[in-house]
Design a protein around this motif. Structure first.
Motif, PDB file in Angstrom:
ATOM      1  N   MET A  72     -15.438  20.686  -4.182  1.00  0.00           N
ATOM      2  CA  MET A  72     -16.549  19.952  -4.164  1.00  0.00           C
ATOM      3  C   MET A  72     -17.200  19.338  -2.692  1.00  0.00           C
ATOM      4  N   ALA A  73     -15.922  18.971  -2.119  1.00  0.00           N
ATOM      5  CA  ALA A  73     -16.433  18.412  -0.667  1.00  0.00           C
ATOM      6  C   ALA A  73     -17.091  19.441   0.176  1.00  0.00           C
ATOM      7  N   VAL A  74     -16.608  20.735   0.097  1.00  0.00           N
ATOM      8  CA  VAL A  74     -17.381  21.728   0.989  1.00  0.00           C
ATOM      9  C   VAL A  74     -18.794  21.900   0.497  1.00  0.00           C
ATOM     10  N   MET A  75     -18.999  22.031  -1.044  1.00  0.00           N
ATOM     11  CA  MET A  75     -20.298  22.245  -1.491  1.00  0.00           C
ATOM     12  C   MET A  75     -21.091  20.974  -1.035  1.00  0.00           C
ATOM     13  N   PHE A  76     -20.523  19.790  -1.196  1.00  0.00           N
ATOM     14  CA  PHE A  76     -21.478  18.604  -0.862  1.00  0.00           C
ATOM     15  C   PHE A  76     -21.717  18.537   0.676  1.00  0.00           C
ATOM     16  N   THR A  77     -20.794  19.143   1.546  1.00  0.00           N
ATOM     17  CA  THR A  77     -21.139  19.246   2.886  1.00  0.00           C
ATOM     18  C   THR A  77     -22.305  20.136   3.299  1.00  0.00           C
ATOM     19  N   GLY A 116     -25.529  18.778   2.258  1.00  0.00           N
ATOM     20  CA  GLY A 116     -26.034  17.665   3.435  1.00  0.00           C
ATOM     21  C   GLY A 116     -25.533  16.134   2.739  1.00  0.00           C
ATOM     22  N   LEU A 117     -25.156  16.257   1.429  1.00  0.00           N
ATOM     23  CA  LEU A 117     -24.627  15.177   0.826  1.00  0.00           C
ATOM     24  C   LEU A 117     -23.508  13.988   1.534  1.00  0.00           C
ATOM     25  N   ASN A 118     -22.915  14.650   2.688  1.00  0.00           N
ATOM     26  CA  ASN A 118     -21.939  13.689   3.331  1.00  0.00           C
ATOM     27  C   ASN A 118     -22.610  12.697   3.993  1.00  0.00           C
ATOM     28  N   LEU A 119     -24.080  13.109   4.485  1.00  0.00           N
ATOM     29  CA  LEU A 119     -24.641  12.148   5.195  1.00  0.00           C
ATOM     30  C   LEU A 119     -24.936  10.895   4.599  1.00  0.00           C
ATOM     31  N   LEU A 120     -24.805  10.766   3.241  1.00  0.00           N
ATOM     32  CA  LEU A 120     -25.053   9.753   2.301  1.00  0.00           C
ATOM     33  C   LEU A 120     -24.107   8.509   2.647  1.00  0.00           C
ATOM     34  N   PHE A 121     -22.971   9.107   2.945  1.00  0.00           N
ATOM     35  CA  PHE A 121     -21.673   8.367   3.284  1.00  0.00           C
ATOM     36  C   PHE A 121     -21.511   8.295   4.727  1.00  0.00           C
ATOM     37  N   PRO A 134     -20.544  16.129   9.503  1.00  0.00           N
ATOM     38  CA  PRO A 134     -20.405  17.280   8.761  1.00  0.00           C
ATOM     39  C   PRO A 134     -18.996  18.124   9.315  1.00  0.00           C
ATOM     40  N   GLU A 135     -18.601  18.117  10.586  1.00  0.00           N
ATOM     41  CA  GLU A 135     -17.516  18.882  10.862  1.00  0.00           C
ATOM     42  C   GLU A 135     -16.224  18.160   9.958  1.00  0.00           C
ATOM     43  N   ASP A 136     -16.322  16.617  10.100  1.00  0.00           N
ATOM     44  CA  ASP A 136     -15.019  16.084   9.389  1.00  0.00           C
ATOM     45  C   ASP A 136     -15.178  16.462   7.805  1.00  0.00           C
ATOM     46  N   ALA A 137     -16.214  16.164   7.247  1.00  0.00           N
ATOM     47  CA  ALA A 137     -16.439  16.686   5.660  1.00  0.00           C
ATOM     48  C   ALA A 137     -15.982  17.926   5.532  1.00  0.00           C
ATOM     49  N   MET A 138     -16.264  18.834   6.285  1.00  0.00           N
ATOM     50  CA  MET A 138     -15.995  20.218   6.231  1.00  0.00           C
ATOM     51  C   MET A 138     -14.558  20.404   6.386  1.00  0.00           C
ATOM     52  N   ASP A 139     -13.964  20.039   7.471  1.00  0.00           N
ATOM     53  CA  ASP A 139     -12.405  19.930   7.582  1.00  0.00           C
ATOM     54  C   ASP A 139     -11.730  19.367   6.449  1.00  0.00           C
ATOM     55  N   PHE A 140     -12.192  18.135   5.853  1.00  0.00           N
ATOM     56  CA  PHE A 140     -11.525  17.652   4.710  1.00  0.00           C
ATOM     57  C   PHE A 140     -11.380  18.541   3.485  1.00  0.00           C
ATOM     58  N   GLY A 141     -12.609  19.161   3.246  1.00  0.00           N
ATOM     59  CA  GLY A 141     -12.874  19.994   1.914  1.00  0.00           C
ATOM     60  C   GLY A 141     -11.692  21.307   2.126  1.00  0.00           C
TER      61      GLY A 141
END
Length: 327
Positions: free
Chosen positions: A155-160, A163-168, A172-179
């Protein structure tokens, strides 16, 4: 006529001969990547025939390795499973130490220590009555944690990607690494625990005597005994035993519901623990919310090949290229 390699560096344009003289310390990360990319193209220009030969070697090695692995698995499944399990357990450890992934190393050590204790208990003779349920509880816990971790990572990868990571306000690189990290943790430990659980299930069932990997069981199964854990299915108030729901297979053999689910899903067995009749998993997991567990288990079985054997095959291809002088 050969093409000339040029790359923009520091507001100017550097030619092919100037690339080796560029001071990388004065460049931005993006400019450093451009220089490295240009150097790679300059180095490999004119090697098209060599690259085609390397691709053919890769394809041929993959095909031959797949055929050999399939034959090995069919003819000697026990040794194949043991070597595959060892590969999955050790190969990531090498990359962890090499790349300094200390968080993964700590989790790997904790998992290995507890799993080693559980496996030790499962392989003892005589088998303690509480051991089968301890084994299935531990591996079922890891299975559920890996399933949840994989879902959150996906879900974290798909949200990234959307572009939903920008809401928080997350990069993008941090969100993708986390997912990707969560996805890797979930899939890796999901694959590893299922193979350990299968090995422990074989040892325990063979020790109890109601199951034999090949041939007839060494004991007669009473209607009041669960063949997975060896304990009474129905107990009186004054008797010591386990009180829980039961499940009857199509072959009319009855087991503790927890035991037979652990046997089929965690232990990767799709046959009756006593008579080896095929188990209908769709009938057992009639609840649509439980069926994804079956598909997730099938996905983990497919990933075993990628985790265990893909690095070995790639290493073999590199060795062949080195011997033939291909670079």
């Amino acid at each position: 006529m050969a093409a000339v390699v040029e790359v923009e560096v520091g507001g100017g344009v550097a030619g092919e001969r100037e690339l080796d003289e560029v001071d990388m310390s004065d460049l931005s990360p993006e400019e450093q990547w451009r220089v490295e990319h240009a150097r790679m193209h300059a180095k490999h220009r004119g090697h098209e025939a060599m690259h085609a030969e390397m691709v053919l070697i890769l394809i041929a090695t993959l095909v031959v390795a797949q055929l050999l692995l399939v034959q090995w698995k069919q003819r000697h499944p026990r040794s194949y499973n043991m070597v595959t399990l060892f590969q999955m357990w050790v190969v990531p450890l090498y990359f962890t130490v090499k790349l300094h992934w200390w968080r993964f190393l700590v989790i790997w050590i904790i998992f290995s220590a507890i799993t080693a204790f559980v496996t030790f208990r499962a392989t003892r003779k005589p088998l303690i009555q509480t051991t089968p349920r301890l084994v299935y509880k531990w591996f079922l816990l890891i299975y559920k944690i890996s399933y949840a971790t994989g879902i959150v990572g996906y879900m974290a990868v798909m949200f990234t990607l959307f572009g939903l990571n920008l809401l928080f306000k997350i990069k993008p690189e941090d969100a993708m690494d986390f997912g990707i990290s969560l996805l890797f943790y979930g899939l890796y430990y999901g694959v590893l625990e299922r193979d350990f659980a299968e090995m422990c299930a074989d040892y325990m069932a063979s020790t109890i005597g109601f199951y034999s990997e090949s041939g007839m069981p060494t004991k007669h199964l009473s209607d009041s005994v669960c063949a997975v854990c060896g304990q009474q299915i129905f107990v009186d108030v004054s008797e010591e035993g386990i009180i829980e729901n039961t499940y009857r297979l199509s072959c009319n053999h009855v087991f503790h519901e927890f035991c037979i689910r652990g046997w089929c899903i965690v232990g990767k067995k799709q046959t009756c623990p006593y008579c080896k009749e095929k188990v209908d998993l769709k009938r057992m997991f009639s609840n649509p919310w439980e069926r994804p567990h079956v598909m997730y288990g099938q996905l983990l079985d497919w990933l075993r090949y990628l985790v265990a054997w893909q690095p070995v095959i790639i290493g073999l291809v590199q060795g062949i290229n080195y011997i033939l002088g291909l670079e």
